[in-house]
Design a protein around this motif. Structure first.
Motif, PDB file in Angstrom:
ATOM      1  N   SER B 148      -5.451   8.935   3.671  1.00 45.38           N
ATOM      2  CA  SER B 148      -5.387   9.584   2.778  1.00 45.38           C
ATOM      3  C   SER B 148      -4.134   8.896   1.449  1.00 45.38           C
ATOM      4  O   SER B 148      -3.929   9.370   0.314  1.00 45.38           O
ATOM      5  CB  SER B 148      -4.575  10.841   3.079  1.00 45.38           C
ATOM      6  OG  SER B 148      -3.295  10.333   3.634  1.00 45.38           O
ATOM      7  N   ILE B 149      -3.670   7.728   1.837  1.00 43.55           N
ATOM      8  CA  ILE B 149      -2.679   6.916   0.939  1.00 43.55           C
ATOM      9  C   ILE B 149      -3.587   6.271  -0.100  1.00 43.55           C
ATOM     10  O   ILE B 149      -4.709   6.020   0.221  1.00 43.55           O
ATOM     11  CB  ILE B 149      -1.986   6.153   1.759  1.00 43.55           C
ATOM     12  CG1 ILE B 149      -2.459   4.998   2.721  1.00 43.55           C
ATOM     13  CG2 ILE B 149      -0.715   6.988   2.473  1.00 43.55           C
ATOM     14  CD1 ILE B 149      -1.779   4.117   2.896  1.00 43.55           C
ATOM     15  N   ASP B 150      -2.740   6.080  -1.141  1.00 42.20           N
ATOM     16  CA  ASP B 150      -3.610   5.545  -2.289  1.00 42.20           C
ATOM     17  C   ASP B 150      -3.442   4.017  -1.983  1.00 42.20           C
ATOM     18  O   ASP B 150      -4.330   3.276  -2.714  1.00 42.20           O
ATOM     19  CB  ASP B 150      -2.923   5.647  -3.516  1.00 42.20           C
ATOM     20  CG  ASP B 150      -3.207   7.251  -3.988  1.00 42.20           C
ATOM     21  OD1 ASP B 150      -4.039   7.666  -3.545  1.00 42.20           O
ATOM     22  OD2 ASP B 150      -2.267   7.593  -4.948  1.00 42.20           O
ATOM     23  N   GLN B 151      -2.575   3.391  -1.237  1.00 45.65           N
ATOM     24  CA  GLN B 151      -2.503   2.043  -1.129  1.00 45.65           C
ATOM     25  C   GLN B 151      -3.958   1.616  -0.022  1.00 45.65           C
ATOM     26  O   GLN B 151      -4.106   2.390   0.583  1.00 45.65           O
ATOM     27  CB  GLN B 151      -1.249   1.674  -0.524  1.00 45.65           C
ATOM     28  CG  GLN B 151       0.000   1.698  -1.563  1.00 45.65           C
ATOM     29  CD  GLN B 151       1.365   1.184  -0.925  1.00 45.65           C
ATOM     30  OE1 GLN B 151       1.907   1.933  -0.304  1.00 45.65           O
ATOM     31  NE2 GLN B 151       1.673   0.048  -1.225  1.00 45.65           N
ATOM     32  N   ALA B 177      -8.744   3.688   0.908  1.00 41.77           N
ATOM     33  CA  ALA B 177      -8.381   3.087  -0.291  1.00 41.77           C
ATOM     34  C   ALA B 177      -8.825   1.488  -0.434  1.00 41.77           C
ATOM     35  O   ALA B 177      -8.729   1.014  -1.634  1.00 41.77           O
ATOM     36  CB  ALA B 177      -6.811   3.158  -0.564  1.00 41.77           C
ATOM     37  N   LYS B 180     -11.244   0.460  -2.820  1.00 46.41           N
ATOM     38  CA  LYS B 180     -11.153   0.641  -4.189  1.00 46.41           C
ATOM     39  C   LYS B 180     -10.095  -0.546  -4.630  1.00 46.41           C
ATOM     40  O   LYS B 180     -10.446  -1.338  -5.679  1.00 46.41           O
ATOM     41  CB  LYS B 180     -10.162   1.957  -4.456  1.00 46.41           C
ATOM     42  CG  LYS B 180      -9.915   2.062  -5.891  1.00 46.41           C
ATOM     43  CD  LYS B 180      -9.295   3.598  -5.895  1.00 46.41           C
ATOM     44  CE  LYS B 180      -7.658   3.199  -5.497  1.00 46.41           C
ATOM     45  NZ  LYS B 180      -6.843   4.527  -5.803  1.00 46.41           N
ATOM     46  N   HIS B 181      -8.970  -1.056  -3.695  1.00 51.85           N
ATOM     47  CA  HIS B 181      -8.056  -1.895  -4.128  1.00 51.85           C
ATOM     48  C   HIS B 181      -8.777  -3.417  -4.117  1.00 51.85           C
ATOM     49  O   HIS B 181      -8.401  -4.267  -4.730  1.00 51.85           O
ATOM     50  CB  HIS B 181      -6.988  -1.882  -3.234  1.00 51.85           C
ATOM     51  CG  HIS B 181      -6.060  -0.788  -3.724  1.00 51.85           C
ATOM     52  ND1 HIS B 181      -5.137  -0.662  -4.582  1.00 51.85           N
ATOM     53  CD2 HIS B 181      -5.883   0.286  -3.008  1.00 51.85           C
ATOM     54  CE1 HIS B 181      -4.506   0.264  -4.795  1.00 51.85           C
ATOM     55  NE2 HIS B 181      -4.968   1.248  -3.658  1.00 51.85           N
ATOM     56  N   SER B 250      -1.789  -3.213  -2.908  1.00 52.42           N
ATOM     57  CA  SER B 250      -2.209  -2.465  -3.941  1.00 52.42           C
ATOM     58  C   SER B 250      -2.638  -3.362  -5.024  1.00 52.42           C
ATOM     59  O   SER B 250      -2.387  -4.560  -5.031  1.00 52.42           O
ATOM     60  CB  SER B 250      -1.007  -1.808  -4.736  1.00 52.42           C
ATOM     61  OG  SER B 250      -0.479  -0.733  -3.910  1.00 52.42           O
TER      62      SER B 250
END
Lengths: 124, 720
Positions: B148-151, B177, B180-181, B250
C-alpha cells in the motif's frame, strides 16, 4: 630755376603754412609761372576758372581746417593737373588718389619745379 | 473374539510395553465392519497413557471411535479410510472440537499379514500453531503495508564475487509500487543484470557493503542504466549468507531534474550577482536597515545589516536620500537616486542606487531589493566637464571671446553670450543659425568670409578670418575669427568649433597709431619747412651774422617753447595769459614794466604757436628799441567776443616809452608775422604800427574749432 620753364603757366597754390606758401610762390614765380592764387583754405574752383585758365595746382593735404582731398577730386574732374605738397607720407593717400604725384615736406624746390613742369606739359 | 485376542496379544508383549511407555501420545486403531457399510467403525487396539492424558480420557482400548467420539467420527473416518487406502502416512492438524487446542496428528498405516491398522501419534501444537498463525498474519499485514505504500520496496539477495565484492543481486520480494518506481515487472527471482546488463557497478557494490557491514545506508543516486534518480534507504536483513538486503526507495528523477534546473538557474543568478560590478542589496520595508547580498563591495567591508544612510551616506546627502526613500515607500514605487557615499575605509565617491519594492502576501512592502552602481568616475568627469565648461564660459566672457559651435549636418548652432553681442543681437534674442550670422556680416565682406569658411571646410585647415559685421544700430565692428572643422570617419565635416574676438578697438588703436605717426611726421616736416622759411625770412634784416644768428636762435627757441608747452600737456588748449606771462618772463621783463590783463582764453596749439612767436618778436623788438630796453612799460590786454557765431580774441600790445630809438622802416620778420601770417593762417587780422610813444600791435583772430588730430583726439581719427 632761372630757365623760366614755367613761363606763362597759371598756377594755384593751396597751402595753410604761410612760410611754405610764401616759399613756393617765390620759387614758381622765379621759374616764370604766374601764381594766380595762394590760399590757406579751399578756394571756389568755378570762380577761379571764370577768371582764367588754370594750368596746374600745388596743394597741401592738411589745411588745418580740413582736408583738401575733395578739392583734389574736383581738380581731377576738371582735368587740371596737380601735385600734393605735404608733410604726410604718400602711403596715407586714399586709393583713388594714389596716382597723384606727392612731394614731401620739407619741400625740395627742384623737385616741386620738376613735377609741376611735367604736369603743365612743359619740357624741362 | 478375534479382535479381543489381538488386543490381549499386543498388550502383553514387550513391544506393547514400549508402546505404552512412549512419551508421545499414541494409539493403534483398526477398522471394523464392512467398508462402506453402516457398521463401519474404528476400534482402539491400544491407547497409551500419554494419549489418555492428552485427551483426558480413560483407557478406551477395545472401544470404537463412534462409541467414544461420535462428534468427530465422520471427520476422522474420512482421514483414516484415506490413509488405509493409500497406505501412506499423513499429518493432520486439527483443532479439537471441545477446546481451542490444536493437535498435530500423524496417521501411519500398519500391516501384519492381511490385518491392517493405523497408528496415531498426537502432539499438542497449540503453541506452535498460534505462533505461526501470528507470523502469517504479520506477514500478510507486512505485505499489505508494503503494497500500500507509495515507495518502492524490495528484498534482494546480494551475489558476491570471489573477493567479497557485490556484483549482482536477485530480487526476492517486491511491493506493488516497485514496478512504478523502477519501470521493471516480474522481477521476483530474477537478477538485476537480466533487466539492465549495464547496471552501474556501484549498485551491487553498495548493497554488498551494506550486507557485509551490517550498517544501513541512505543515498540519492542516479542510474544512467535505468535512466532514473533514486532516493534509497537500504538495510541489511540477517548477518550471514545468504545476504539479504531490504531496500526502500523512490524514483526522484522529476524532483532531481527540478532541483538541477533550479540549481543551474540559481547558480546563474548567483554568478550574475557575484560577477556584477554593481552592489546588490536588500533593504527592510521602512528603508532603515540594509545589507549587501552580492555583487561588488563598493562600500568596502560593510558587515551585517545596518543603517546605511547613517553609515555610508555623507551628511550632506543624507536628508535627500532619506526623503527619496520615504517618498518611494509612500508611493510604493521603485526608487532611484544619485548620491555621495563614503566607503567603510573612508574613501568618497558617488553611487547611483535603484531599489524595487517586494510585496508580501498581505500586499504590503515586505522589503526592497536593489543595486548600486559606482558612478564616481563618470561623476568626476561630469564635474570636470562642468568645471571646464564654467571656466571656459567665464574665460570667454572675461576675455570677450565669442564662441560658436556649428553642427554642419543639422545646421544647429550654439553661440556663447558674447557671440550674440558681437553680432549685435541681444543674448537669446534669436535662434542662432548660419543665416542669422550671415545677416550681420557686412555685405562687402560676406562673399570673402563665406569663401574662407568653404575653403576651411574642404581643406581641413583652420579658418582664420577678419571681417566686419553691421549692427542694427549702424555700428560697424571688426571681428577676428578662428575656427576648425571636425570630421567623421568618412571625412565628412560634422561640426565646426570656433572663437572670435572684436578687433574694432585694436584696429582703431592701430589706426590711431598710424595716424599719429603720420601726423608727427607731418608736423616735423612742417616744422623743418618753417625753420627753413624762418631762417630765410630772417636773413635780409641783418647786416652781420651774429645778429642774424641771435635772432634766428631766439625765434627757434620761441617755437621750441611752444612745442614743449604743447608736449607737456598734449591735447589741451593753451591759456593765453599763461603764454604771455611766460614769454615776458623769458625776456626778463620786470613786473613793473608790463601790465597783462584779459579774460581766460584758450588758444589752439596753432594759434598759441603764432602768438608766442609774435610776443617773442614784439618783446625782442621792445628790448632793442622800445619800452623794455628803457624805462617805459607795456600793456598787453585782450578781449574775447562773439563775431558771426565764432569766438574772436583781440589782443593788443601797446608800448609806452619816453624815447623811441631808431625806427626800422623795412617790414621785418615780426611785422610780417603779425600782418601776413596771422591773417593767412589764423584767418584774422594783424597790425603793427610804430608811433612816437612806441609800438602798437593788434592781433584779432577767431578761436579755431577744428584743430589737428595730434592736438586733440576728441575729433576722432580720420583717414585721409
Amino acid at each position: 630755376m632761372t630757365d623760366k620753364t614755367l613761363s606763362g603757366c597759371r598756377i594755384i597754390i593751396v597751402e595753410d603754412d604761410y612760410y611754405q606758401a610764401h616759399d613756393s610762390k617765390q620759387m614758381l614765380e622765379d621759374a616764370g609761372a604766374a601764381v594766380i592764387l595762394v590760399s590757406s583754405v579751399v578756394p571756389d574752383l568755378a570762380e577761379l576758372q571764370s577768371q582764367g585758365r588754370i594750368d596746374a595746382a600745388l596743394i597741401d593735404i592738411n589745411l588745418g581746417q580740413g582736408l583738401s582731398l575733395d578739392f583734389a577730386r574736383r581738380l581731377r574732374e576738371q582735368a587740371i593737373p596737380f601735385a600734393f605738397l605735404t608733410g604726410y607720407d604718400a602711403s596715407m593717400l586714399p586709393e583713388d588718389l594714389k596716382d597723384i604725384p606727392c612731394i614731401g615736406k620739407p619741400a625740395d624746390g627742384a623737385r616741386v619745379l620738376a613735377t609741376l613742369t611735367l604736369l603743365a606739359g612743359r619740357q624741362i | 473374539m478375534r479382535m479381543g485376542d489381538n488386543q490381549q496379544d499386543f498388550g502383553q508383549g514387550l513391544f506393547g510395553a514400549a508402546f505404552m511407555a512412549l512419551q508421545d501420545a499414541a494409539s493403534i486403531i483398526e477398522p471394523v465392519g464392512q467398508l462402506g457399510g453402516p457398521d463401519r467403525d474404528w476400534r482402539y487396539l491400544a491407547v497409551n497413557p500419554a494419549l489418555q492424558e492428552l485427551l483426558d480420557v480413560g483407557d478406551v482400548t477395545g472401544q470404537t471411535l463412534r462409541q467414544h467420539f461420535p462428534d468427530n467420527f465422520v471427520k476422522w473416518t474420512a482421514d483414516l479410510e484415506r490413509v488405509l487406502a493409500s497406505n501412506a502416512s499423513e499429518v493432520i492438524i486439527r483443532q479439537r472440537s471441545t477446546s481451542s487446542r490444536i493437535f498435530e496428528v500423524t496417521l501411519t498405516p500398519l500391516a501384519m499379514g492381511d490385518r491392517k491398522a493405523i497408528m496415531t501419534q498426537t502432539r499438542d501444537i497449540t503453541r506452535e500453531h498460534t505462533a505461526s498463525q501470528k507470523r502469517r498474519e504479520a506477514d500478510a499485514r507486512y505485505k499489505l503495508l508494503f503494497d500500500s505504500i507509495d515507495q518502492g520496496f524490495c528484498i534482494l539477495e546480494v551475489l558476491f564475487d570471489g573477493n567479497g565484492q557485490g556484483v549482482d543481486y536477485v530480487f526476492l520480494e517486491a511491493n506493488r509500487a516497485f514496478d512504478k518506481h523502477t519501470g521493471l515487472h516480474d522481477v521476483i527471482g530474477k537478477r538485476i543484470s537480466e533487466f539492465h546488463p549495464d547496471i552501474e557497478n556501484h549498485w551491487p557494490a553498495t548493497y554488498g557493503r551494506i550486507a557485509l557491514s551490517g550498517v544501513s545506508e541512505r543515498f540519492e543516486r542516479q542510474s544512467m542504466a535505468v535512466g532514473r534518480w533514486f532516493d534509497v534507504f537500504a538495510f541489511p536483513i540477517g548477518d550471514q549468507a545468504p545476504y539479504h538486503i531490504g531496500a526502500l526507495f523512490s524514483d526522484v528523477s522529476a524532483r532531481k531534474e527540478m532541483e538541477l534546473t533550479l540549481r543551474h538557474s540559481k547558480n546563474r543568478l548567483q554568478s550574475l550577482i557575484e560577477a556584477t560590478s554593481d552592489l546588490i542589496f536588500r533593504m527592510n520595508a521602512d528603508g532603515t536597515q540594509m545589507e549587501q547580498v552580492g555583487g561588488k563591495r563598493l562600500l568596502g567591508n560593510v558587515g551585517e545589516a545596518s543603517n546605511w544612510i547613517e553609515k555610508f551616506v555623507p551628511e550632506i546627502d543624507r536628508a535627500k536620500v532619506r526623503q527619496t526613500v520615504d517618498e518611494a515607500i509612500r508611493l510604493r514605487e521603485p526608487l532611484e537616486i544619485e548620491h555621495r557615499m563614503r566607503t567603510a575605509d573612508g574613501a568618497a565617491g558617488w553611487l547611483y542606487s535603484r531599489a524595487v519594492p517586494v510585496f508580501g502576501e498581505d500586499g504590503e512592502i515586505a522589503e526592497w531589493f536593489g543595486m548600486s552602481t559606482d558612478i564616481t568616475a563618470s561623476r568626476r568627469i561630469e564635474q570636470q566637464l562642468s568645471h571646464g565648461t564654467q571656466m571656459l564660459r567665464v574665460a570667454s566672457e572675461i576675455g570677450k571671446v565669442g564662441l560658436w559651435e556649428w553642427n554642419v549636418e543639422t545646421g544647429e548652432m550654439t553661440w556663447s553670450e558674447e557671440h550674440y553681442r558681437m553680432e549685435g543681437y541681444a543674448v537669446g534674442e534669436i535662434i542662432p543659425s548660419y543665416e542669422r550670422w550671415a545677416d550681420r556680416v557686412h555685405p562687402d565682406d560676406l562673399s570673402a568670409t563665406e569663401a574662407k569658411i568653404t575653403k576651411a571646410m574642404a581643406s581641413g585647415e583652420d579658418y582664420v578670418h577678419e571681417y566686419r559685421v553691421s549692427h542694427p544700430t549702424g555700428d560697424i565692428r571688426w571681428l577676428s575669427a578662428r575656427g576648425r572643422f571636425l570630421y567623421d570617419e568618412h571625412g565628412q565635416p560634422v561640426r565646426m568649433l570656433g572663437a572670435m574676438v572684436d578687433t574694432t578697438e585694436r584696429r582703431r588703436e592701430e589706426e590711431w597709431q598710424r595716424l599719429l605717426v603720420a601726423e608727427l611726421q607731418h608736423r616735423v616736416r612742417n616744422l623743418i619747412s618753417m625753420v627753413r622759411s624762418v631762417a630765410r625770412l630772417s636773413a635780409p634784416s641783418h647786416r652781420n651774422v651774429d645778429d642774424y644768428v641771435d635772432h634766428l636762435i631766439g625765434r627757434l627757441q620761441a617755437m621750441g617753447r611752444t612745442q614743449s608747452t604743447l608736449t607737456r600737456s598734449p591735447g589741451r588748449d593753451v591759456d593765453l595769459s599763461e603764454l604771455v606771462r611766460a614769454e615776458l618772463l623769458v625776456h626778463a621783463a620786470r613786473d613793473d614794466q608790463a601790465f597783462v590783463e584779459g579774460p581766460i582764453v584758450a588758444l589752439s596749439p596753432h594759434a598759441a604757436e603764432i602768438v608766442t612767436l609774435a610776443i617773442h618778436e614784439l618783446a625782442t623788438n621792445s628790448i632793442k628799441y622800445g619800452a623794455l630796453g628803457d624805462t617805459g612799460y607795456i600793456r598787453i590786454t585782450w578781449t574775447s567776443e562773439d563775431k558771426a557765431g565764432k569766438n574772436w580774441v583781440s589782443l593788443k600790445w601797446q608800448e609806452t616809452s619816453p624815447a623811441r630809438k631808431t625806427k626800422q622802416g623795412r617790414k621785418g620778420f615780426g611785422r610780417k608775422l603779425i600782418e601776413e601770417r596771422v591773417p593767412y593762417e589764423l584767418h584774422g587780422t594783424g597790425s603793427f604800427k610804430v608811433h612816437d610813444t612806441g609800438v602798437l600791435a593788434q592781433l584779432e583772430f577767431p578761436l579755431a574749432d577744428a584743430p589737428s588730430i595730434l592736438e586733440t583726439r576728441s575729433v576722432g581719427p580720420q583717414r585721409l
